[in-house]
Enzyme design. Structure first.
Site, mmCIF file in Angstrom:
data_model
loop_
_atom_site.group_PDB
_atom_site.id
_atom_site.type_symbol
_atom_site.label_atom_id
_atom_site.label_comp_id
_atom_site.label_asym_id
_atom_site.label_seq_id
_atom_site.Cartn_x
_atom_site.Cartn_y
_atom_site.Cartn_z
ATOM 1 C CG HIS A 59 44.809 80.890 94.495
ATOM 2 N ND1 HIS A 59 45.331 79.651 94.211
ATOM 3 C CD2 HIS A 59 43.631 80.944 93.824
ATOM 4 C CE1 HIS A 59 44.514 78.999 93.403
ATOM 5 N NE2 HIS A 59 43.464 79.763 93.155
ATOM 6 C CG ASP A 89 47.816 78.011 95.868
ATOM 7 O OD1 ASP A 89 47.308 78.897 96.577
ATOM 8 O OD2 ASP A 89 47.345 77.682 94.760
ATOM 9 C CB SER A 166 41.198 77.214 92.748
ATOM 10 O OG SER A 166 41.699 77.573 91.492
#
Length: 310
Positions: A59, A89, A166
């Site tokens: 993402h 992901d 992230s």
């Protein structure tokens, strides 16, 4: 060993791994109905997993037109997207760098209460940033209904994870990556989730073997059995995966698999965690179907369910 010695060891460990942790900047073109074309800027984290290869979240880079990777000492490299797996992901970005890869541990051996560190670039700030916490749970699952992405077997941690973290590593006291920071719960206090590092190893292995990540599925959502679930449903088995949902018109639905069934084995492999089923399906890539051993209403049966590979 006193607290000063412990602190010095942690600081030395963080200093050693920092050169393998990177900041990932992206530019994403977008067309606004009111304002026309514009460029969005994003930031995340990542780490060197192979020579010249950075692992980050899918993402973080999925829609990026340009990827720029900044290393801990301040140098940078244009990144080239090598592989993308939105269902895990995870993404692999090629960079021009000879910096050493970060050592990867074994996420299957991670224990609740184990001390860990989240290393990355919160809020897109370059340079090493680290937060400390513990593994507060294992085997968690989250689903994004808007995108249909379902992540299972996640590590839960209370090490502070903020926007920009992230894709960065979750590291144990031995300086080994045991997870990849992937999500926070905005309405919770001190709860973040990480993709287990063994999923990253499998992701890299599939790219080496097939040239791309593959996804094999049969159309079920499952949850691990535990004593409470077994007692609630009157199931004598203590190990296996209970089927929570079956996707209509999927291979599993066509073979009569239904919610409440317990899948005990897949291709002869005992199933304990949700990732065990996914791994068994992927390992049977190239087969027409995978043989499942299923428990239902006091008896067991076997069925060969067709595989869909993407």
């Amino acid at each position: 060993m006193d607290f000063k010695e412990i602190s010095d060891r942690i600081a030395s460990m963080v200093s050693e791994i920092a050169e393998s942790v990177v900041t990932v900047y992206t530019t994403v073109p977008e067309i606004s109905f009111f304002f026309g074309p514009k460029v969005l800027h994003g930031a995340g984290s990542g780490f060197i997993a192979r020579k010249g290869m950075v692992v980050t979240n899918a993402h973080v880079v999925a829609r990026a037109k340009e990827i720029n990777v900044v290393f801990s000492e301040g140098s940078s490299s244009r990144g080239k997207l090598r592989a993308l797996d939105t269902m895990r992901d995870l993404a692999l970005v090629e960079v021009d760098s000879d910096l050493p890869p970060l050592r990867m541990g074994d996420s299957d051996s991670v224990r609740i209460g184990e001390l860990v560190f989240a290393v990355g670039s919160p809020l897109g700030l370059t340079g090493t940033s680290v937060s400390m916490g513990v593994i507060s749970a294992v085997g968690r699952a989250i689903i994004d209904e808007a995108s249909g992405i379902y992540l299972d077997d996640l590590l839960q941690t209370d090490a502070a994870i903020n926007p920009g973290n992230s894709g960065g590593p979750i590291v144990n006291c031995g300086g080994e990556a045991v997870g990849v920071a992937t999500a926070i719960v905005p309405f919770a206090q001190g709860i973040g989730f990480a993709i287990p590092i063994n999923s990253v190893k499998r992701f890299l292995s599939m790219i080496e073997k097939y040239g791309r990540p593959i996804r094999a599925w049969i159309g079920v959502f499952v949850a691990p059995l535990n004593p409470n679930i077994s007692q609630m449903y009157g199931i004598p088995q203590r190990e296996g995966l209970i089927v929570v949902q079956v996707i209509p018109r999927s291979p599993a639905a066509s073979k009569g698999i239904r919610p409440g069934d317990v899948i005990v084995e897949a291709a002869g492999r005992k199933l304990i965690k949700a990732s065990d089923l996914r791994n068994a399906l992927e390992d049977n890539y190239g087969s027409d179907c995978v043989n499942l051993k299923v428990y239902r209403d006091g008896s067991s049966f076997e069925v060969c369910v067709p595989l869909i590979v993407e």
